[in-house]
Design a protein around this motif. Structure first.
Motif, short mmCIF file in Angstrom:
data_model
loop_
_atom_site.label_atom_id
_atom_site.label_comp_id
_atom_site.label_asym_id
_atom_site.label_seq_id
_atom_site.Cartn_x
_atom_site.Cartn_y
_atom_site.Cartn_z
N LEU A 280 0.85 -1.17 0.00
CA LEU A 280 0.00 0.00 0.00
C LEU A 280 0.90 1.23 0.00
O LEU A 280 1.64 1.48 0.96
N ASN A 281 0.86 1.98 -1.08
CA ASN A 281 1.70 3.16 -1.23
C ASN A 281 0.94 4.39 -0.75
O ASN A 281 0.07 4.90 -1.43
N GLN A 282 1.29 4.84 0.45
CA GLN A 282 0.67 6.04 1.02
C GLN A 282 1.61 7.25 0.94
O GLN A 282 1.42 8.22 1.67
N ARG A 319 3.15 -1.44 4.08
CA ARG A 319 2.58 -0.11 3.92
C ARG A 319 3.74 0.89 3.95
O ARG A 319 4.60 0.84 4.85
N GLY A 321 4.69 5.09 3.56
CA GLY A 321 4.15 6.44 3.51
C GLY A 321 5.17 7.48 3.87
O GLY A 321 6.24 7.18 4.39
N GLU A 323 5.43 11.38 5.85
CA GLU A 323 4.70 12.17 6.83
C GLU A 323 5.67 13.11 7.52
O GLU A 323 6.88 13.10 7.25
#
Length: 411
Positions: A280-282, A319, A321, A323
């Protein structure tokens, strides 16, 4: 049919030799890649092959006991002439290889697919190749995975060279630091007094034209006494400049961490797909400016993601991401499986990047090298592992923007 030499052969060989990899011992990082390539492509043999002047030498191999062969007979010497995959479905039906002794022998090469190992400067060092003794074709997923795995090999080779450069720079700076007090005393004490004496004499000579014999004698003795000190000071400054140039091997500029992370994820995704690992590419949202070498940092992120893929069971979940924590950050979560099975990533990250981040032989040398490059970017690495949540890796970078712009990002 022997392959022609690349037009940039001299520079290509110089780039290969600069890596210092030829005739080195086997290493798990590369062995893992050929094992995965062999599995993904469903073939018995896979090699990391580097093309030297008159031989191809295998940094990693599975399915053969050979460590090198003649370049003249090499399929890989043809593959390095291009930038993309070189595929021979049936060597016996290919005029370039049908008379090759490696093809004509019993159980010889029938199928070959090689992905060139192309450096960031455009030099083809060799290939990651897969070989079979019977004709075959690879599907699109297998071809994509072979390309991606070749990218991992090239990144590993280049990152190690840069880690050595950074280590040498650090050693030079430490040596200069040890001499700092000695040179500070020289500049602030005896040398300053002598320079003041010379300045007084030359100033008087320039204004009045009067040659003060006694003063000239003092100046001569002072200059003679401190020639060695001046030479040492100049040598010190030159070495300091050279040490700084060593660190310039990382071409630092302001980049977007979010976009770079997205690229790293997409580079590794074809490899994850072969193990049915969902990523999952956040890594989206606002740009996160940092100062970094975009090529080397992308290779580091690829190395971290590839490690997660290697040590996650088939069917696992990851996952990724970006931030804001204490600074712009990349977060990698390697999640536990629904049935409770856990990824084996934590000990490799812990011993490779935190507990023993030395650039030396070991099962996780690639991670140790990645940590050294992250250190050069002044990044902080944090690691956690909780049953039910999985392993989480945080890489936090310093801000590259002014405080007002930072508040806009945080808002």
């Amino acid at each position: 049919m022997e392959a022609p030499r690349p037009s940039n052969e001299t520079d290509r060989l110089a780039a290969l030799y600069a890596l210092g990899v030829l005739d080195t011992e086997a290493e798990k990082d590369f062995d893992d890649i050929v094992a995965l390539a062999s599995h993904v492509c469903d073939v018995p043999m896979s090699l990391v092959s580097l093309i030297d002047t008159d031989r191809q030498w295998f940094k990693a191999r599975i399915g053969t006991d050979l460590t090198e062969t003649s370049r003249e007979l090499s399929f890989c010497s043809h593959a390095i002439l291009g930038k993309d995959l070189f595929v021979v479905p049936d060597a016996q039906e290919d005029a370039r290889f049908s008379d090759n002794p490696m093809v004509r022998q019993t159980g010889g090469v029938r199928f070959y697919a090689g992905a060139p190992l192309v450096t960031t400067d455009g030099f083809g060092l060799g290939t990651l190749c897969v070989i079979d003794s019977k004709p075959r074709r690879l599907d699109v997923e297998q071809l994509q995975a072979l390309r991606a795995l070749a990218g991992q090999v090239t990144a590993q080779l280049e990152l190690r060279r840069y880690a050595v450069t950074l280590a040498n720079t650090t050693a030079r700076l430490q040596e200069l630091e040890r001499r700092k007090d000695e040179l500070t005393a020289l500049v602030g004490g005896e040398l300053r007094g002598s320079l003041r004496l010379m300045d007084t004499y030359l100033d008087g000579l320039g204004h009045t034209g009067y040659h003060d014999v006694e003063m000239a004698d003092l100046v001569g003795h002072a200059a003679s006494a401190h020639v060695r000190g001046l030479r040492e000071l100049l040598d010190h400054l030159l070495r300091l400049a050279d040490a700084g140039l060593g660190n310039e091997s990382l071409h630092m500029r302001q980049i977007d961490l979010t976009r770079l992370t997205q690229r790293a994820v997409e580079a590794v995704r074809p490899i994850a797909a072969t193990k049915q690992i969902w990523i999952l590419n956040q890594a989206g949202g606002p740009a996160l400016p940092i100062v970094a070498d975009p090529v080397r940092l992308e290779q580091v992120l690829m190395q971290l993601l590839f490690a997660a893929v290697k040590y996650t069971p088939s069917g696992g979940r990851m996952r990724v991401g970006t931030e804001i924590e204490s600074g712009p950050a990349v977060r990698l979560d390697d999640m536990d499986m629904p049935d409770g099975e856990r990824p084996d990533l934590f000990p490799h990250l812990y011993y490779g990047t935190i507990a023993n981040p030395a650039d030396g032989p070991g099962p996780d040398r690639g991670l140790a090298v990645a940590k050294r490059v992250l250190d050069a970017h002044h990044a902080t690495v944090a690691l956690s592992d909780r049953p039910g949540d999985g392993t989480s890796l945080h890489v936090v970078f310093p801000f590259a923007v002014h405080e007002a712009d930072r508040q806009l990002i945080l808002a």
